[in-house]
Design a protein around this motif. Sequence first.
Motif, PDB file in Angstrom:
ATOM      1  N   GLY A  59       0.827  -1.205   0.000  1.00 66.71           N
ATOM      2  CA  GLY A  59       0.000   0.000   0.000  1.00 66.71           C
ATOM      3  C   GLY A  59       0.858   1.251   0.000  1.00 66.71           C
ATOM      4  O   GLY A  59       1.706   1.446  -0.870  1.00 66.71           O
ATOM      5  N   ARG A  60       0.669   2.093   1.019  1.00 65.24           N
ATOM      6  CA  ARG A  60       1.448   3.331   1.131  1.00 65.24           C
ATOM      7  C   ARG A  60       2.779   3.135   1.852  1.00 65.24           C
ATOM      8  O   ARG A  60       3.495   4.094   2.117  1.00 65.24           O
ATOM      9  N   LEU A  61       3.098   1.906   2.166  1.00 64.68           N
ATOM     10  CA  LEU A  61       4.341   1.623   2.896  1.00 64.68           C
ATOM     11  C   LEU A  61       5.420   1.113   1.940  1.00 64.68           C
ATOM     12  O   LEU A  61       5.158   0.306   1.061  1.00 64.68           O
ATOM     13  N   ARG A  62       6.627   1.591   2.184  1.00 62.61           N
ATOM     14  CA  ARG A  62       7.783   1.087   1.441  1.00 62.61           C
ATOM     15  C   ARG A  62       8.894   0.844   2.447  1.00 62.61           C
ATOM     16  O   ARG A  62       9.241   1.728   3.227  1.00 62.61           O
ATOM     17  N   VAL A  63       9.417  -0.369   2.442  1.00 62.77           N
ATOM     18  CA  VAL A  63      10.496  -0.722   3.362  1.00 62.77           C
ATOM     19  C   VAL A  63      11.726  -1.093   2.549  1.00 62.77           C
ATOM     20  O   VAL A  63      11.635  -1.794   1.548  1.00 62.77           O
ATOM     21  N   THR A  64      12.868  -0.606   2.989  1.00 65.93           N
ATOM     22  CA  THR A  64      14.134  -0.996   2.383  1.00 65.93           C
ATOM     23  C   THR A  64      15.011  -1.635   3.453  1.00 65.93           C
ATOM     24  O   THR A  64      14.860  -1.371   4.647  1.00 65.93           O
ATOM     25  N   LEU A  65      15.911  -2.480   3.004  1.00 63.87           N
ATOM     26  CA  LEU A  65      16.832  -3.151   3.904  1.00 63.87           C
ATOM     27  C   LEU A  65      18.222  -3.129   3.283  1.00 63.87           C
ATOM     28  O   LEU A  65      18.392  -3.527   2.123  1.00 63.87           O
ATOM     29  N   ASP A  66      19.184  -2.663   4.042  1.00 63.32           N
ATOM     30  CA  ASP A  66      20.588  -2.656   3.610  1.00 63.32           C
ATOM     31  C   ASP A  66      21.372  -3.477   4.621  1.00 63.32           C
ATOM     32  O   ASP A  66      21.729  -2.982   5.690  1.00 63.32           O
ATOM     33  N   THR A  67      21.624  -4.727   4.294  1.00 61.52           N
ATOM     34  CA  THR A  67      22.294  -5.612   5.244  1.00 61.52           C
ATOM     35  C   THR A  67      23.765  -5.236   5.430  1.00 61.52           C
ATOM     36  O   THR A  67      24.338  -5.521   6.485  1.00 61.52           O
ATOM     37  N   SER A  68      24.355  -4.596   4.451  1.00 65.09           N
ATOM     38  CA  SER A  68      25.761  -4.197   4.596  1.00 65.09           C
ATOM     39  C   SER A  68      25.901  -3.085   5.634  1.00 65.09           C
ATOM     40  O   SER A  68      26.905  -3.007   6.337  1.00 65.09           O
ATOM     41  N   LYS A  69      24.877  -2.250   5.731  1.00 60.32           N
ATOM     42  CA  LYS A  69      24.877  -1.170   6.727  1.00 60.32           C
ATOM     43  C   LYS A  69      24.070  -1.539   7.961  1.00 60.32           C
ATOM     44  O   LYS A  69      23.986  -0.752   8.903  1.00 60.32           O
ATOM     45  N   LYS A  70      23.465  -2.716   7.931  1.00 56.47           N
ATOM     46  CA  LYS A  70      22.618  -3.158   9.038  1.00 56.47           C
ATOM     47  C   LYS A  70      21.578  -2.084   9.363  1.00 56.47           C
ATOM     48  O   LYS A  70      21.477  -1.599  10.510  1.00 56.47           O
TER      49      LYS A  70
END
Lengths: 112, 118
Positions: A59-70
């Motif tokens: 929906g209106r949510l967007r999640v990002t994940l950067d495992t290198s930067k934790k």
Amino acid sequence: SQQGEEDPQALSIQEGENATMNCSYKTSINNLQWYRQNSGRGLVHLILIRSNEREKHSGRLRVTLDTSKKSSSLLITASRAADTASYFCATQLNSGNTPLVFGKGTRLSVIA
Amino acid sequence: KAGVTQTPRYLIKTRGQQVTLSCSPISGHRSVSWYQQTPGQGLQFLFEYFSETQRNKGNFPGRFSGRQFSNSRSEMNVSTLELGDSALYLCASSSPTSLLAGGDNEQFFGPGTRLTVL
């Protein structure tokens, strides 16, 4: 001890603006989840992102994940007054039955 | 499906007393976790029960205990209450399918029990 730390601790925006919250964690994870809590009530699961994923939408949510930067970020677009709540990130270190470890949350206020 | 229910919703006790809180998970969920939420410490994991067995435990003193019944309902008990035990106690249940398959531990939370110790 908290695994995740949200930033900022509090955020105040106008209705219609976007809200971005960040979460940093310390160790490798299986997945990271975001929850919402309305004042003094139970938490509601919003979205889960696995360690091999970089971005997810709901929906209106967007999640990002950067495992290198934790680190992870939660973006709420076109915010509404009803989005006013506390938002928590939670990490699961391993798959299966390992418990979630929650951060202290970001308090979001959306002003109409 | 009905959500996770917790009783009572509010409780006032005095120091030294004991308290029992109850949680009924979503039908079909066999895992129940308990959390303590305070302004200072945030959400802290107490313990998790699965099929009547404590499977995980957080870093809380032995005054905090719990159990799970054959119908997956769970209770937690706090003995010899201290002022610092004042908190919102949250119960959450998880789907057995995802956990047994080594999947993700998405939690479904109840509304919580607000405990005040005077």
